[in-house]
Design a protein around this motif. Structure first.
Motif, PDB file in Angstrom:
ATOM      1  N   GLU A 166       0.829  -1.205   0.000  1.00 51.22           N
ATOM      2  CA  GLU A 166       0.000   0.000   0.000  1.00 51.22           C
ATOM      3  C   GLU A 166       0.867   1.260   0.000  1.00 51.22           C
ATOM      4  O   GLU A 166       0.550   2.240  -0.683  1.00 51.22           O
ATOM      5  N   ALA A 167       1.948   1.227   0.769  1.00 53.98           N
ATOM      6  CA  ALA A 167       2.856   2.388   0.808  1.00 53.98           C
ATOM      7  C   ALA A 167       3.459   2.623  -0.580  1.00 53.98           C
ATOM      8  O   ALA A 167       3.544   3.774  -1.042  1.00 53.98           O
ATOM      9  N   HIS A 168       3.838   1.547  -1.242  1.00 53.19           N
ATOM     10  CA  HIS A 168       4.403   1.643  -2.590  1.00 53.19           C
ATOM     11  C   HIS A 168       3.377   2.242  -3.551  1.00 53.19           C
ATOM     12  O   HIS A 168       3.672   3.145  -4.330  1.00 53.19           O
ATOM     13  N   TYR A 169       2.141   1.737  -3.470  1.00 52.47           N
ATOM     14  CA  TYR A 169       1.067   2.252  -4.330  1.00 52.47           C
ATOM     15  C   TYR A 169       0.819   3.739  -4.051  1.00 52.47           C
ATOM     16  O   TYR A 169       0.734   4.552  -4.987  1.00 52.47           O
ATOM     17  N   GLU A 184      -3.343   3.106   5.566  1.00 51.31           N
ATOM     18  CA  GLU A 184      -3.229   1.680   5.895  1.00 51.31           C
ATOM     19  C   GLU A 184      -4.586   1.006   5.763  1.00 51.31           C
ATOM     20  O   GLU A 184      -4.953   0.160   6.564  1.00 51.31           O
ATOM     21  N   PHE A 185      -5.340   1.420   4.717  1.00 57.99           N
ATOM     22  CA  PHE A 185      -6.669   0.837   4.518  1.00 57.99           C
ATOM     23  C   PHE A 185      -6.595  -0.671   4.308  1.00 57.99           C
ATOM     24  O   PHE A 185      -7.391  -1.415   4.860  1.00 57.99           O
ATOM     25  N   LEU A 186      -5.635  -1.108   3.508  1.00 53.99           N
ATOM     26  CA  LEU A 186      -5.525  -2.536   3.189  1.00 53.99           C
ATOM     27  C   LEU A 186      -5.224  -3.359   4.446  1.00 53.99           C
ATOM     28  O   LEU A 186      -5.868  -4.377   4.699  1.00 53.99           O
ATOM     29  N   THR A 199      -7.851  -5.905   6.148  1.00 52.57           N
ATOM     30  CA  THR A 199      -7.426  -7.304   6.238  1.00 52.57           C
ATOM     31  C   THR A 199      -7.473  -7.798   7.680  1.00 52.57           C
ATOM     32  O   THR A 199      -7.930  -8.911   7.950  1.00 52.57           O
ATOM     33  N   ARG A 200      -7.018  -6.958   8.596  1.00 56.17           N
ATOM     34  CA  ARG A 200      -7.063  -7.354  10.018  1.00 56.17           C
ATOM     35  C   ARG A 200      -8.498  -7.625  10.461  1.00 56.17           C
ATOM     36  O   ARG A 200      -8.780  -8.604  11.135  1.00 56.17           O
TER      37      ARG A 200
END
Ligand SMILES: [Fe+2]
Length: 167
Positions: free
Chosen positions: A27-30, A40-42, A46-47
């Motif tokens: 996500e940081a890369h995107y 940190e939506f992903l 996911t959590r």
């Protein structure tokens, strides 16, 4: 969420942290590529999905191990290569490639790896039945999305009420 971490630490030490690291970095890369602010939506989604899958499994007297693993990987291909859906390959297929390699590295038995990959495949292939871990993860995924929508709907309604009746 600690139930998920505890279970995985018990059975495949280090895997939970490794998956979370991959999700965070993807996500940081995107975000960096797309010029977007850090998020940190992903990881958060996911959590929650893994926690819900764990809960559904225990309520249904199923072993939560495989559904939880599938949940942790179910969106792991979303930002493959730092981009969002940049090719024709379904994101779940990218997720399955990552899961297969990582689970093998952590020493999970072949039958369990196959079950995880099959469940990930069934999330995008309409010809496959949504059964077992896949069904649980799809329900968990939907429940988490519904939660986010419900929160947003409530916020919108409150704003409307405030604007229309209180201001
Ligand atoms: Fe999801």
């Amino acid at each position: 969420m600690s139930d998920v971490r505890n279970m995985l630490e018990d059975r495949l030490p280090g895997l939970h942290g490794r998956i979370e690291k991959e999700l965070t970095e993807a996500e940081a890369h995107y975000n960096k590529q797309a010029g977007q602010v850090p998020s940190e939506f992903l990881l958060d989604h996911t959590r929650r999905t893994a926690a819900i899958a764990y809960k559904i499994s225990t309520l249904e007297n199923e072993d939560p191990f495989l559904p939880t693993l599938v949940a942790l990987y179910h969106d792991a291909g979303k930002f493959h290569g730092g981009e969002y859906h940049s090719d024709d390959m379904p994101e779940e297929k990218h997720a399955a490639v990552m899961a297969g390699a990582m689970l093998g590295e952590f020493g999970l038995d072949e039958a369990s790896i196959s079950a995880v990959l099959e469940a990930l495949r069934a999330l995008y292939d309409d010809n496959l039945l949504l059964v077992g871990p896949c069904r649980i993860v799809q329900d968990a995924d939907q429940l988490d999305k519904l939660g986010a929508l419900a929160v947003e709907a409530t916020r919108t309604a409150k704003t409307r009420i405030r604007k229309n009746y209180l201001e």
